[in-house]
Design a protein around this motif. Structure first.
Motif, mmCIF file in Angstrom:
data_model
loop_
_atom_site.group_PDB
_atom_site.id
_atom_site.type_symbol
_atom_site.label_atom_id
_atom_site.label_comp_id
_atom_site.label_asym_id
_atom_site.label_seq_id
_atom_site.Cartn_x
_atom_site.Cartn_y
_atom_site.Cartn_z
ATOM 1 N N GLY A 146 0.808 -1.206 0.000
ATOM 2 C CA GLY A 146 0.000 0.000 0.000
ATOM 3 C C GLY A 146 0.846 1.262 0.000
ATOM 4 O O GLY A 146 2.057 1.218 0.213
ATOM 5 N N ARG A 203 -7.691 -4.713 -2.607
ATOM 6 C CA ARG A 203 -7.260 -4.130 -1.328
ATOM 7 C C ARG A 203 -6.233 -3.017 -1.562
ATOM 8 O O ARG A 203 -6.288 -1.976 -0.922
ATOM 9 N N GLU A 204 -5.307 -3.238 -2.474
ATOM 10 C CA GLU A 204 -4.300 -2.212 -2.761
ATOM 11 C C GLU A 204 -4.957 -0.984 -3.366
ATOM 12 O O GLU A 204 -4.636 0.148 -3.016
ATOM 13 N N ALA A 214 -6.833 0.938 -0.643
ATOM 14 C CA ALA A 214 -5.890 1.629 0.244
ATOM 15 C C ALA A 214 -5.334 2.874 -0.442
ATOM 16 O O ALA A 214 -5.200 3.935 0.185
ATOM 17 N N ARG A 249 -8.051 5.570 -0.413
ATOM 18 C CA ARG A 249 -8.173 6.181 0.918
ATOM 19 C C ARG A 249 -7.000 7.110 1.205
ATOM 20 O O ARG A 249 -7.166 8.198 1.746
#
Length: 124
Positions: A45, A96-97, A100, A103
């Motif tokens: 991330g 997920r990466e 992240a 965000r």
């Protein structure tokens, strides 16, 4: 000085054909998802500090299923998700990466927006 330039002799046909064969007909592209090796597939991330950066790594278990280990920094305990298929593990890591990164970008944008707003209000 006024001599005409000599032209080089033409290349033999075999040399021309060999040169054409060496060039790839199609540009090289990153491997398609079906060609990605899922065992060991990982992403990290975003963030400026390695100790709080997320990492996701897919691994294949002895039973043939895939699991994704998620860690924060180097010394944290891993959180494992699975079992799942090969494609699902790759998609999980990519999703997920991406989440992240979104965000992180949003937080960075909020922080720079607030600091700009504070500067503007203090100058008034």
């Amino acid at each position: 000085m006024d001599k005409p330039e000599a032209k080089p002799p033409p290349l033999p046909r075999e040399a021309v054909e060999a040169a054409v064969e060496e060039k790839p007909a199609v540009e090289e592209r990153p491997p398609a998802p079906e060609h990605i090796e899922a065992d060991g597939y990982s992403k990290v991330g975003p963030g400026p500090i390695a100790s709080i950066r997320f990492k996701w790594m897919a691994r294949r278990a002895e039973d043939g299923h895939f699991y994704v280990d998620e860690t924060i920094g180097d010394g944290s305990a891993k959180v494992t998700t699975g079992p799942m298929s090969r494609d699902a593990a790759i998609k999980f890591v990519d999703d997920r990466e991406r989440e992240a990164r979104q965000r992180f970008d949003s937080l960075r944008s909020d922080m720079t927006g607030r600091s700009t707003a504070r500067k503007d209000s203090s100058e008034a």
